[in-house]
Design a protein around this motif. Structure first.
Motif, PDB file in Angstrom:
ATOM      1  N   ALA A 156     -10.861   7.165  24.260  1.00  0.00           N
ATOM      2  CA  ALA A 156     -10.545   7.420  25.676  1.00  0.00           C
ATOM      3  C   ALA A 156      -9.875   6.247  26.385  1.00  0.00           C
ATOM      4  O   ALA A 156      -9.750   6.277  27.612  1.00  0.00           O
ATOM      5  CB  ALA A 156     -11.836   7.784  26.419  1.00  0.00           C
ATOM      6  N   GLY A 157      -9.415   5.229  25.655  1.00  0.00           N
ATOM      7  CA  GLY A 157      -8.912   4.014  26.288  1.00  0.00           C
ATOM      8  C   GLY A 157      -7.638   4.207  27.094  1.00  0.00           C
ATOM      9  O   GLY A 157      -6.840   5.112  26.836  1.00  0.00           O
ATOM     10  N   VAL A 158      -7.450   3.316  28.071  1.00  0.00           N
ATOM     11  CA  VAL A 158      -6.285   3.309  28.960  1.00  0.00           C
ATOM     12  C   VAL A 158      -5.384   2.138  28.580  1.00  0.00           C
ATOM     13  O   VAL A 158      -5.844   1.000  28.447  1.00  0.00           O
ATOM     14  CB  VAL A 158      -6.734   3.190  30.428  1.00  0.00           C
ATOM     15  N   ALA A 159      -4.096   2.410  28.440  1.00  0.00           N
ATOM     16  CA  ALA A 159      -3.158   1.424  27.906  1.00  0.00           C
ATOM     17  C   ALA A 159      -3.023   0.193  28.797  1.00  0.00           C
ATOM     18  O   ALA A 159      -3.076  -0.944  28.318  1.00  0.00           O
ATOM     19  CB  ALA A 159      -1.786   2.078  27.702  1.00  0.00           C
ATOM     20  N   THR A 160      -2.828   0.395  30.096  1.00  0.00           N
ATOM     21  CA  THR A 160      -2.596  -0.746  30.990  1.00  0.00           C
ATOM     22  C   THR A 160      -3.772  -1.713  30.965  1.00  0.00           C
ATOM     23  O   THR A 160      -3.593  -2.935  30.906  1.00  0.00           O
ATOM     24  CB  THR A 160      -2.357  -0.255  32.426  1.00  0.00           C
ATOM     25  N   LEU A 161      -4.973  -1.175  31.019  1.00  0.00           N
ATOM     26  CA  LEU A 161      -6.156  -2.034  31.016  1.00  0.00           C
ATOM     27  C   LEU A 161      -6.335  -2.724  29.673  1.00  0.00           C
ATOM     28  O   LEU A 161      -6.839  -3.852  29.614  1.00  0.00           O
ATOM     29  CB  LEU A 161      -7.387  -1.204  31.363  1.00  0.00           C
ATOM     30  N   ALA A 162      -5.910  -2.088  28.586  1.00  0.00           N
ATOM     31  CA  ALA A 162      -5.957  -2.734  27.273  1.00  0.00           C
ATOM     32  C   ALA A 162      -5.028  -3.943  27.237  1.00  0.00           C
ATOM     33  O   ALA A 162      -5.360  -4.988  26.666  1.00  0.00           O
ATOM     34  CB  ALA A 162      -5.584  -1.736  26.184  1.00  0.00           C
ATOM     35  N   ARG A 163      -3.861  -3.808  27.849  1.00  0.00           N
ATOM     36  CA  ARG A 163      -2.919  -4.944  27.885  1.00  0.00           C
ATOM     37  C   ARG A 163      -3.477  -6.092  28.719  1.00  0.00           C
ATOM     38  O   ARG A 163      -3.332  -7.271  28.351  1.00  0.00           O
ATOM     39  CB  ARG A 163      -1.581  -4.487  28.445  1.00  0.00           C
ATOM     40  N   GLY A 221      -4.107   5.886  26.326  1.00  0.00           N
ATOM     41  CA  GLY A 221      -3.774   6.845  27.360  1.00  0.00           C
ATOM     42  C   GLY A 221      -3.202   6.235  28.627  1.00  0.00           C
ATOM     43  O   GLY A 221      -3.218   5.020  28.818  1.00  0.00           O
ATOM     44  N   PRO A 222      -2.688   7.103  29.520  1.00  0.00           N
ATOM     45  CA  PRO A 222      -2.148   6.638  30.802  1.00  0.00           C
ATOM     46  C   PRO A 222      -3.260   6.260  31.769  1.00  0.00           C
ATOM     47  O   PRO A 222      -4.435   6.589  31.556  1.00  0.00           O
ATOM     48  CB  PRO A 222      -1.370   7.854  31.312  1.00  0.00           C
ATOM     49  N   ASP A 223      -2.887   5.566  32.852  1.00  0.00           N
ATOM     50  CA  ASP A 223      -3.854   5.200  33.876  1.00  0.00           C
ATOM     51  C   ASP A 223      -4.412   6.458  34.534  1.00  0.00           C
ATOM     52  O   ASP A 223      -3.652   7.363  34.904  1.00  0.00           O
ATOM     53  CB  ASP A 223      -3.203   4.312  34.936  1.00  0.00           C
ATOM     54  N   ALA A 224      -5.713   6.523  34.657  1.00  0.00           N
ATOM     55  CA  ALA A 224      -6.378   7.674  35.260  1.00  0.00           C
ATOM     56  C   ALA A 224      -6.883   7.301  36.649  1.00  0.00           C
ATOM     57  O   ALA A 224      -7.562   6.286  36.814  1.00  0.00           O
ATOM     58  CB  ALA A 224      -7.536   8.125  34.379  1.00  0.00           C
ATOM     59  N   VAL A 225      -6.527   8.090  37.638  1.00  0.00           N
ATOM     60  CA  VAL A 225      -7.026   7.861  38.993  1.00  0.00           C
ATOM     61  C   VAL A 225      -8.068   8.925  39.311  1.00  0.00           C
ATOM     62  O   VAL A 225      -8.023  10.040  38.800  1.00  0.00           O
ATOM     63  CB  VAL A 225      -5.885   7.898  40.032  1.00  0.00           C
ATOM     64  N   VAL A 226      -9.002   8.579  40.173  1.00  0.00           N
ATOM     65  CA  VAL A 226     -10.076   9.526  40.461  1.00  0.00           C
ATOM     66  C   VAL A 226      -9.588  10.708  41.284  1.00  0.00           C
ATOM     67  O   VAL A 226     -10.140  11.806  41.212  1.00  0.00           O
ATOM     68  CB  VAL A 226     -11.263   8.834  41.170  1.00  0.00           C
ATOM     69  N   LEU A 468       4.547 -11.070  40.094  1.00  0.00           N
ATOM     70  CA  LEU A 468       4.482  -9.780  39.423  1.00  0.00           C
ATOM     71  C   LEU A 468       3.292  -9.678  38.478  1.00  0.00           C
ATOM     72  O   LEU A 468       2.603  -8.655  38.425  1.00  0.00           O
ATOM     73  CB  LEU A 468       5.791  -9.530  38.664  1.00  0.00           C
ATOM     74  N   GLU A 469       3.028 -10.745  37.710  1.00  0.00           N
ATOM     75  CA  GLU A 469       1.925 -10.706  36.738  1.00  0.00           C
ATOM     76  C   GLU A 469       0.589 -10.532  37.432  1.00  0.00           C
ATOM     77  O   GLU A 469      -0.241  -9.698  37.040  1.00  0.00           O
ATOM     78  CB  GLU A 469       1.929 -11.979  35.893  1.00  0.00           C
ATOM     79  N   THR A 470       0.350 -11.325  38.484  1.00  0.00           N
ATOM     80  CA  THR A 470      -0.916 -11.218  39.213  1.00  0.00           C
ATOM     81  C   THR A 470      -1.053  -9.856  39.877  1.00  0.00           C
ATOM     82  O   THR A 470      -2.121  -9.238  39.863  1.00  0.00           O
ATOM     83  CB  THR A 470      -1.017 -12.330  40.269  1.00  0.00           C
ATOM     84  N   ALA A 471       0.046  -9.368  40.450  1.00  0.00           N
ATOM     85  CA  ALA A 471       0.014  -8.063  41.111  1.00  0.00           C
ATOM     86  C   ALA A 471      -0.313  -6.960  40.116  1.00  0.00           C
ATOM     87  O   ALA A 471      -1.074  -6.031  40.432  1.00  0.00           O
ATOM     88  CB  ALA A 471       1.355  -7.793  41.781  1.00  0.00           C
ATOM     89  N   THR A 472       0.224  -7.052  38.908  1.00  0.00           N
ATOM     90  CA  THR A 472      -0.038  -6.033  37.887  1.00  0.00           C
ATOM     91  C   THR A 472      -1.505  -6.062  37.467  1.00  0.00           C
ATOM     92  O   THR A 472      -2.162  -5.014  37.362  1.00  0.00           O
ATOM     93  CB  THR A 472       0.855  -6.254  36.660  1.00  0.00           C
ATOM     94  N   GLU A 473      -2.043  -7.254  37.234  1.00  0.00           N
ATOM     95  CA  GLU A 473      -3.439  -7.375  36.821  1.00  0.00           C
ATOM     96  C   GLU A 473      -4.378  -6.871  37.912  1.00  0.00           C
ATOM     97  O   GLU A 473      -5.322  -6.116  37.648  1.00  0.00           O
ATOM     98  CB  GLU A 473      -3.761  -8.832  36.485  1.00  0.00           C
ATOM     99  N   GLU A 474      -4.122  -7.295  39.159  1.00  0.00           N
ATOM    100  CA  GLU A 474      -5.010  -6.910  40.251  1.00  0.00           C
ATOM    101  C   GLU A 474      -4.955  -5.403  40.478  1.00  0.00           C
ATOM    102  O   GLU A 474      -5.981  -4.751  40.682  1.00  0.00           O
ATOM    103  CB  GLU A 474      -4.625  -7.672  41.529  1.00  0.00           C
ATOM    104  N   THR A 475      -3.760  -4.844  40.412  1.00  0.00           N
ATOM    105  CA  THR A 475      -3.610  -3.415  40.643  1.00  0.00           C
ATOM    106  C   THR A 475      -4.288  -2.605  39.551  1.00  0.00           C
ATOM    107  O   THR A 475      -4.912  -1.573  39.823  1.00  0.00           O
ATOM    108  CB  THR A 475      -2.113  -3.051  40.733  1.00  0.00           C
TER     109      THR A 475
END
Length: 563
Positions: A156-163, A221-226, A468-475
């Motif tokens: 069930a993993g999410v790609a962005t958070l894995a990166r 997987g893609p980012d999942a929003v509630v 950009l890097e910090t914004a991506t991580e925080e988001t």
């Protein structure tokens, strides 16, 4: 009434004992709790299924003590207690079946594997007693934790958070080895030897986890929003906020504009003054913070803002222990203690003064009061709440109240004149307000699907501004933990609304000190419930009740929406 109150007291004690064993590890400093000996987080599917069943049993007991029926004639305080415990129960469902970070979020799973080691190292030396055995146990459990994390993410993993997790774990094997080696002088020879024996396998496993994330992220997987409906459910049943998501965004944007104007005008007013100087070295910074902390406490008393009880613990800066520094990414690097240690001073580990420190650290080395008015406010609020005469109000439930109080305190102290001697600190407080208002916009709009991930990142880059890097991580973190980033500004505005209405209601009898003493003491209680108890105003509570009972959601959530 006495019988139901006793039932609720017993249920609360049972639930929080259960929660100490079963809640996930958090990198935030507010939710940290005293764990039982030999504790490790469980995030395997079998353990999650057991938690679901046990939650259902707690929910049934909670319904049996229903304040809206059996306690309808009870004092408001008893009904507040019942709703507060309901919020804590609802959060368990939110974590297990809505967010599902235990199977989706590689950053969260890193926190479950490595975080307990970090948490055990936060308490200042000496390292004694059960803590030594726990350190060995946590280190030895890391390979099995990695195996379980990979199994969860494969499903069930999410790609962005894995990166994001992979970036955090760069060179993690040697960093863990460095932490273990640096710890050896602080423990006895037997413990040092036991740690040295299990560390290589832990480092190998973590390196394997990091490599797996790099190789595998693109096929997760893609980012999942509630989604809006689930986010409103969180607002109504956990944060106990009656406003609509769109109202929160509009209010935050107004606060953002107000802070931009104030910051710009203040900076222009003092444009000819040189920048504030850095402390000469770490020793000077630590000594200055101690002096400044007493100054802030005296300021509260002298201006009739907040009572400082005799014996209330202090908030101190300290140098990073060498064993903690290599793993500082795992959470807020302070020890605000917990309810079992509320008499001990809180400690915030800080870096040596430098011109290129990150955002909040850069502020603190120029004026330690900028940290004291937020983290120091947490320290005092938590210590006061942990000693609440009503045990049902001693526990963290949601960040809106706690973070809202601390953020409110920043503006309170600025307005009251604490920084009249420090023009540049005034602009920084306004900048704090600006950032935290923008967090609401990103947090809420991501959760409700108004922003895509790319749009949220671009908003941060353009508006803070932020790299950009910090914004991506925080988001990416906001996608996984909706409601946390908004808590500062939303909570602050709730406190301000309560204060304004209390002042009007009480008229000449209103006391700012008494108001703050009450809010800080009840700092774990959502502001809608404090409003009901303090003013007899249940308009927010009626709006919350219109959402129906939270227990209707006690089933796995439907498919998540994807960005």
């Amino acid at each position: 009434m006495t019988s139901h109150a006793t039932d609720l007291d017993r249920l609360s004690a049972d639930f929080w004992s259960w929660r100490a064993v079963n809640s996930f590890r958090s990198g935030d400093d507010i939710p940290r709790i005293e764990r039982p000996a030999a504790w490790l987080p469980r995030f395997d599917p079998a353990a999650i299924e057991v938690q679901r069943g046990e939650l259902a049993q707690f929910a049934e007991r909670w319904r049996a003590a229903d304040a809206s029926a059996a306690m309808i004639s009870s004092p408001v305080a008893a009904q507040v207690d019942h709703r507060l415990l309901g919020s804590a129960l609802a959060r368990v469902h939110w974590e297990l079946d809505v967010l599902r970070n235990w199977e989706r979020d590689a950053v969260f799973l890193t926190s479950q594997i490595l975080g307990p080691w970090f948490d055990l190292l936060l308490r200042p030396a000496p390292v004694e007693g059960a803590r030594k055995a726990a350190l060995v146990q946590v280190l030895a459990a890391m390979p099995a934790g990695v195996d379980q994390a990979i199994a969860n993410l494969e499903r069930a993993g999410v790609a962005t958070l894995a990166r994001v997790a992979a970036a955090q774990l760069d060179d993690i094997g040697p960093r863990l080895a460095e932490s273990v080696e640096a710890l050896s002088p602080f423990v006895d020879d037997a413990t040092a030897s036991a740690l040295a024996d299990v560390q290589p396998a832990a480092s190998v496993a973590l390196t394997r986890y990091a490599d797996w994330l790099v190789r595998t992220a693109d096929r997760l997987g893609p980012d999942a929003v509630v989604g809006r409906d689930a986010f409103v459910w969180y607002l109504r049943h956990i944060a106990l906020v009656a406003a609509e998501p769109e109202e929160l965004v509009r209010a935050a944007l107004q606060d953002y504009r107000r802070s931009v104007v104030a910051e710009t005008v203040t900076r222009n007013r003092y444009r000819d003054l040189p920048p504030a100087e850095l402390a000469a070295d770490l020793a000077e910074l630590v000594a200055e913070e101690s002096t400044r902390e007493q100054e802030v406490r005296d300021f509260y008393e002298e201006h009739g803002l907040l009572t400082q009880p005799t014996g209330l613990r202090h908030y101190r800066f300290a140098a990073y222990p060498p064993y903690l520094e290599p793993l500082a990414f795992l959470g807020v690097t302070d020890d605000l203690t917990n309810d079992a240690r509320r008499g001990e001073d809180a400690v915030s580990y800080v870096a040596a003064p430098a011109s290129d420190l990150p955002y909040f650290e850069a502020a603190n080395v120029r004026d330690p009061r900028l940290g004291i008015i937020h983290e120091g406010a947490h320290s005092q609020q938590l210590a006061l709440s942990w000693a609440h005469p009503n045990p049902l109000r001693r526990r963290y439930v949601d960040s809106v109240a706690n973070e809202g109080i601390a953020h409110y305190n920043e503006e309170l102290m600025l307005t009251a004149g604490l920084f009249d001697d420090a023009p540049h600190s005034q602009t920084i407080v306004y900048n704090f307000m600006r950032l935290r208002a923008l967090r609401v916009v990103v947090d809420v709009n991501l959760a409700t699907g108004v922003f895509s991930l790319d749009e949220a990142v671009r908003f941060f880059v353009d508006s803070v501004p932020m790299d950009l890097e910090t914004a991506t991580e925080e988001t990416a973190m906001y996608v996984a933990t909706p409601g946390l980033a908004m808590s500062y500004n939303v909570g602050k505005q709730e406190v301000q609304r309560l204060l304004a209405d209390a002042m009007i209601a009480r008229g000449a009898d209103f006391s700012l000190r008494e108001f703050h003493d009450s809010v800080w003491l009840n700092g774990n209680v959502p502001l809608s419930l404090q409003r009901w108890e303090l003013l007899g105003d249940r308009a927010d509570v009626d709006a919350l009740d219109a959402a129906g009972p939270w227990t209707n959601a006690l089933r796995p959530a439907g498919p998540a929406k994807h960005l």
